[in-house]
Every structure is written in structure tokens, then in C-alpha cells.
Design a protein around this motif. Structure first.
Motif, PDB file in Angstrom:
ATOM      1  N   ASN A 103      24.714 -18.247 -13.890  1.00 46.49           N
ATOM      2  CA  ASN A 103      24.567 -19.774 -13.943  1.00 46.49           C
ATOM      3  C   ASN A 103      23.143 -20.142 -14.899  1.00 46.49           C
ATOM      4  OD1 ASN A 103      23.931 -22.552 -13.647  1.00 46.49           O
ATOM      5  ND2 ASN A 103      24.522 -22.298 -11.228  1.00 46.49           N
ATOM      6  N   PRO A 104      23.280 -20.951 -15.803  1.00 48.21           N
ATOM      7  CA  PRO A 104      21.974 -21.071 -16.549  1.00 48.21           C
ATOM      8  C   PRO A 104      20.836 -21.817 -15.829  1.00 48.21           C
ATOM      9  CG  PRO A 104      23.891 -21.772 -17.923  1.00 48.21           C
ATOM     10  CD  PRO A 104      24.157 -21.282 -16.444  1.00 48.21           C
ATOM     11  N   GLU A 105      21.320 -22.422 -14.720  1.00 46.11           N
ATOM     12  CA  GLU A 105      20.395 -23.335 -13.730  1.00 46.11           C
ATOM     13  C   GLU A 105      19.882 -22.433 -12.659  1.00 46.11           C
ATOM     14  OE1 GLU A 105      22.061 -27.061 -12.874  1.00 46.11           O
ATOM     15  OE2 GLU A 105      22.331 -27.750 -15.283  1.00 46.11           O
ATOM     16  N   ALA A 106      20.312 -21.122 -12.490  1.00 46.12           N
ATOM     17  CA  ALA A 106      19.857 -20.287 -11.362  1.00 46.12           C
ATOM     18  C   ALA A 106      18.669 -19.949 -11.557  1.00 46.12           C
ATOM     19  CB  ALA A 106      21.004 -19.337 -10.890  1.00 46.12           C
ATOM     20  N   LYS A 107      18.362 -19.394 -10.326  1.00 45.58           N
ATOM     21  CA  LYS A 107      17.088 -18.480 -10.565  1.00 45.58           C
ATOM     22  C   LYS A 107      17.359 -17.046 -10.871  1.00 45.58           C
ATOM     23  CE  LYS A 107      13.760 -20.930  -8.709  1.00 45.58           C
ATOM     24  NZ  LYS A 107      12.496 -21.211  -9.476  1.00 45.58           N
ATOM     25  N   SER A 108      16.628 -16.292 -11.805  1.00 49.47           N
ATOM     26  CA  SER A 108      16.937 -15.154 -12.207  1.00 49.47           C
ATOM     27  C   SER A 108      15.454 -14.334 -11.768  1.00 49.47           C
ATOM     28  CB  SER A 108      17.076 -15.148 -13.628  1.00 49.47           C
ATOM     29  OG  SER A 108      17.728 -14.054 -14.122  1.00 49.47           O
ATOM     30  N   THR A 109      15.713 -12.858 -11.828  1.00 45.81           N
ATOM     31  CA  THR A 109      14.642 -12.071 -11.504  1.00 45.81           C
ATOM     32  C   THR A 109      14.285 -11.074 -12.534  1.00 45.81           C
ATOM     33  OG1 THR A 109      14.979 -12.680  -9.063  1.00 45.81           O
ATOM     34  CG2 THR A 109      13.510 -10.714  -9.601  1.00 45.81           C
ATOM     35  N   VAL A 110      12.961 -10.792 -12.654  1.00 46.23           N
ATOM     36  CA  VAL A 110      12.654  -9.415 -13.518  1.00 46.23           C
ATOM     37  C   VAL A 110      12.241  -8.736 -12.454  1.00 46.23           C
ATOM     38  CG1 VAL A 110      11.154  -8.647 -15.210  1.00 46.23           C
ATOM     39  CG2 VAL A 110      12.056 -10.859 -15.682  1.00 46.23           C
ATOM     40  N   PHE A 111      12.515  -7.272 -12.586  1.00 45.30           N
ATOM     41  CA  PHE A 111      12.117  -6.155 -11.716  1.00 45.30           C
ATOM     42  C   PHE A 111      11.023  -5.246 -12.424  1.00 45.30           C
ATOM     43  CE2 PHE A 111      14.839  -7.510  -8.604  1.00 45.30           C
ATOM     44  CZ  PHE A 111      15.849  -7.680  -9.041  1.00 45.30           C
ATOM     45  N   LEU A 112      10.050  -4.639 -11.569  1.00 48.15           N
ATOM     46  CA  LEU A 112       9.219  -3.577 -12.289  1.00 48.15           C
ATOM     47  C   LEU A 112       9.503  -2.563 -11.295  1.00 48.15           C
ATOM     48  CD1 LEU A 112       7.402  -2.904 -14.713  1.00 48.15           C
ATOM     49  CD2 LEU A 112       5.461  -3.669 -13.168  1.00 48.15           C
ATOM     50  N   GLU A 113      10.234  -1.674 -11.492  1.00 40.97           N
ATOM     51  CA  GLU A 113      10.158  -0.236 -10.713  1.00 40.97           C
ATOM     52  C   GLU A 113       9.067   0.602 -11.142  1.00 40.97           C
ATOM     53  OE1 GLU A 113      14.966   0.005 -11.123  1.00 40.97           O
ATOM     54  OE2 GLU A 113      14.143   1.420  -9.676  1.00 40.97           O
ATOM     55  N   MET A 114       8.253   1.194 -10.317  1.00 41.53           N
ATOM     56  CA  MET A 114       6.967   1.934 -10.222  1.00 41.53           C
ATOM     57  C   MET A 114       7.257   3.139  -9.715  1.00 41.53           C
ATOM     58  SD  MET A 114       4.235  -0.936 -10.214  1.00 41.53           S
ATOM     59  CE  MET A 114       4.262  -1.044  -8.505  1.00 41.53           C
ATOM     60  N   HIS A 115       7.180   4.406 -10.200  1.00 39.05           N
ATOM     61  CA  HIS A 115       7.170   5.472  -9.795  1.00 39.05           C
ATOM     62  C   HIS A 115       6.292   6.571 -10.182  1.00 39.05           C
ATOM     63  CE1 HIS A 115      11.508   4.690  -8.834  1.00 39.05           C
ATOM     64  NE2 HIS A 115      11.816   4.310  -9.880  1.00 39.05           N
ATOM     65  N   SER A 116       5.837   7.609  -9.352  1.00 36.28           N
ATOM     66  CA  SER A 116       4.995   8.599  -9.427  1.00 36.28           C
ATOM     67  C   SER A 116       3.519   7.844  -9.749  1.00 36.28           C
ATOM     68  CB  SER A 116       5.027   9.322 -10.754  1.00 36.28           C
ATOM     69  OG  SER A 116       6.262  10.064 -10.838  1.00 36.28           O
ATOM     70  N   LEU A 117       3.414   7.021  -8.688  1.00 38.68           N
ATOM     71  CA  LEU A 117       2.230   5.907  -8.704  1.00 38.68           C
ATOM     72  C   LEU A 117       0.810   6.838  -8.408  1.00 38.68           C
ATOM     73  CD1 LEU A 117       3.492   2.896  -6.770  1.00 38.68           C
ATOM     74  CD2 LEU A 117       2.454   3.060  -9.102  1.00 38.68           C
ATOM     75  N   LYS A 118      -0.285   6.258  -9.156  1.00 38.40           N
ATOM     76  CA  LYS A 118      -1.564   6.989  -9.235  1.00 38.40           C
ATOM     77  C   LYS A 118      -2.589   5.989  -8.597  1.00 38.40           C
ATOM     78  CE  LYS A 118      -0.196   9.072 -13.587  1.00 38.40           C
ATOM     79  NZ  LYS A 118      -0.586   9.465 -14.931  1.00 38.40           N
TER      80      LYS A 118
ATOM     81  N   LEU B 166       0.795  -1.171  -0.041  1.00 35.35           N
ATOM     82  CA  LEU B 166       0.055  -0.059   0.035  1.00 35.35           C
ATOM     83  C   LEU B 166       1.004   0.948   0.031  1.00 35.35           C
ATOM     84  CD1 LEU B 166      -3.207   0.642   2.091  1.00 35.35           C
ATOM     85  CD2 LEU B 166      -1.285   2.209   1.678  1.00 35.35           C
ATOM     86  N   VAL B 167       0.664   2.237  -0.930  1.00 36.67           N
ATOM     87  CA  VAL B 167       1.493   3.253  -0.912  1.00 36.67           C
ATOM     88  C   VAL B 167       0.754   4.511  -1.344  1.00 36.67           C
ATOM     89  CG1 VAL B 167       1.766   3.013  -3.730  1.00 36.67           C
ATOM     90  CG2 VAL B 167       3.858   4.158  -2.017  1.00 36.67           C
ATOM     91  N   GLN B 168       1.306   5.736  -1.291  1.00 37.66           N
ATOM     92  CA  GLN B 168       0.437   6.922  -1.242  1.00 37.66           C
ATOM     93  C   GLN B 168       0.687   7.257  -2.826  1.00 37.66           C
ATOM     94  OE1 GLN B 168       1.762   9.800   1.818  1.00 37.66           O
ATOM     95  NE2 GLN B 168       0.253   8.801   3.149  1.00 37.66           N
ATOM     96  N   PRO B 169      -0.149   8.377  -3.439  1.00 37.52           N
ATOM     97  CA  PRO B 169      -0.048   8.707  -4.477  1.00 37.52           C
ATOM     98  C   PRO B 169       1.092   9.396  -4.734  1.00 37.52           C
ATOM     99  CG  PRO B 169      -2.308   8.994  -4.025  1.00 37.52           C
ATOM    100  CD  PRO B 169      -1.549   8.584  -2.837  1.00 37.52           C
ATOM    101  N   GLY B 170       1.945   9.137  -5.757  1.00 36.54           N
ATOM    102  CA  GLY B 170       3.261   9.657  -6.043  1.00 36.54           C
ATOM    103  C   GLY B 170       4.370   9.031  -5.389  1.00 36.54           C
ATOM    104  N   GLY B 171       4.029   7.884  -4.679  1.00 32.56           N
ATOM    105  CA  GLY B 171       5.215   7.083  -4.122  1.00 32.56           C
ATOM    106  C   GLY B 171       5.700   6.076  -5.146  1.00 32.56           C
ATOM    107  N   SER B 172       6.508   5.202  -4.743  1.00 29.46           N
ATOM    108  CA  SER B 172       7.285   4.322  -5.469  1.00 29.46           C
ATOM    109  C   SER B 172       7.084   2.909  -4.896  1.00 29.46           C
ATOM    110  CB  SER B 172       8.861   4.658  -5.853  1.00 29.46           C
ATOM    111  OG  SER B 172       8.914   6.063  -6.432  1.00 29.46           O
ATOM    112  N   LEU B 173       7.295   1.836  -5.972  1.00 34.70           N
ATOM    113  CA  LEU B 173       7.511   0.367  -5.353  1.00 34.70           C
ATOM    114  C   LEU B 173       8.122  -0.181  -6.478  1.00 34.70           C
ATOM    115  CD1 LEU B 173       3.786  -0.566  -4.440  1.00 34.70           C
ATOM    116  CD2 LEU B 173       5.694  -0.562  -2.979  1.00 34.70           C
ATOM    117  N   LYS B 174       8.986  -1.374  -6.033  1.00 36.70           N
ATOM    118  CA  LYS B 174       9.848  -2.140  -7.016  1.00 36.70           C
ATOM    119  C   LYS B 174       9.019  -3.754  -6.795  1.00 36.70           C
ATOM    120  CE  LYS B 174      14.445  -3.412  -8.033  1.00 36.70           C
ATOM    121  NZ  LYS B 174      15.805  -3.196  -7.873  1.00 36.70           N
ATOM    122  N   LEU B 175       8.416  -4.181  -7.811  1.00 35.82           N
ATOM    123  CA  LEU B 175       8.160  -5.555  -7.924  1.00 35.82           C
ATOM    124  C   LEU B 175       9.153  -6.652  -8.458  1.00 35.82           C
ATOM    125  CD1 LEU B 175       4.347  -4.993  -9.301  1.00 35.82           C
ATOM    126  CD2 LEU B 175       5.263  -4.693  -6.821  1.00 35.82           C
TER     127      LEU B 175
END
Length: 131
Positions: free
Chosen positions: A75-90, A11-20
Motif C-alpha cells: 500500500n503506497p500510503e502504508a508505513k514501511s520499514t528499513v532494517f539494519l541487521e548487525m552481526h559480529s558486533l564490536k 546493550l550487547v556483548q562483543p560478537g553478538g547481534s542486533l536488528k535495528l
């Protein structure tokens, strides 16, 4: 199908940021495009961003505010992560956010796609933007 696990919603206020985060295997990221969708109550699931070996995609609704990236696991067998940085949230960004991959449908490039093209989905993470 492949395993995808999202985290980072809050939960975030308008204008805030989150990283998924979307955890999957490096093999998946090397071969297939990984998309972020979101679904607000009473609305259709929307394809908002994608990352693949050839580039990225952003829907107009998030362009300039959201940034997609991936880690550099070697490492091809390792876990990997995709990030979604979100700014100026509405408040209209409030939704459940999902990452997805289309394995049997061979979705390897980025661009807007219908949810029906994806056979692998995470469980979703809730983002709520409220004053």
C-alpha cells in the motif's frame, strides 16, 4: 521533511547481534534513499549504510557484518520499514544509530553522504557493545 522512527538498540556483548528498525512511509522508501548513520561520543556522524530503489551501500567499517533491507509493504500510503541487521558486533560499534532521508536535497541514490545533505532524521537508538 518526513517522519523516521528508529528502534531496536540495546546493550550487547562483543560478537553478538542486533536488528535495528527505521519506520517511515512507503512513499519515502520508493522515492528516496534511506541512510543509516551512527555517532559515537566525541566522533563525527558516520554514514554506514543506505538502501534505495537502485541498490545498497555499506561503509568499509561495517561491510560483511551489517545487512540493510526493507519490508515489502504494498500500500503506497502504508508505513514501511528499513532494517539494519548487525552481526559480529564490536565495542567500536557502540554509538547512537540514526536513520535519515534527504527530501529537499533529493538524495535518491546510495553512496557515502555528508550529514548536511539530510533534512529528515529519526530520534536515534543507542547501541552499546560491552563485555
Amino acid at each position: 521533511q518526513v517522519q523516521l522512527v528508529e528502534s531496536g538498540g540495546d546493550l550487547v556483548q562483543p560478537g553478538g547481534s542486533l536488528k535495528l528498525s527505521c519506520a517511515t512511509s512507503r512513499f519515502t522508501l520508493d522515492i528516496y534513499a534511506v541512510h543509516w548513520f551512527r555517532q559515537a561520543p566525541g566522533k563525527q556522524r558516520e554514514d554506514i549504510s543506505c538502501i534505495s530503489s537502485s541498490g545498497t551501500y555499506y561503509a568499509d567499517s561495517v561491510k560483511g557484518r551489517f545487512t540493510i533491507s526493507r519490508d515489502s509493504a504494498r500500500n503506497p500510503e502504508a508505513k514501511s520499514t528499513v532494517f539494519l541487521e548487525m552481526h559480529s558486533l564490536k565495542p567500536e560499534d557502540t554509538a547512537v544509530y540514526y536513520c535519515a532521508a534527504g527530501i529537499t536535497t533529493q538524495v535518491t541514490d546510495c553512496g557515502p553522504e555528508h550529514p548536511g545533505m539530510f533534512d529528515s532524521w529519526g530520534q536515534g537508538t543507542q547501541v552499546t557493545v560491552v563485555s
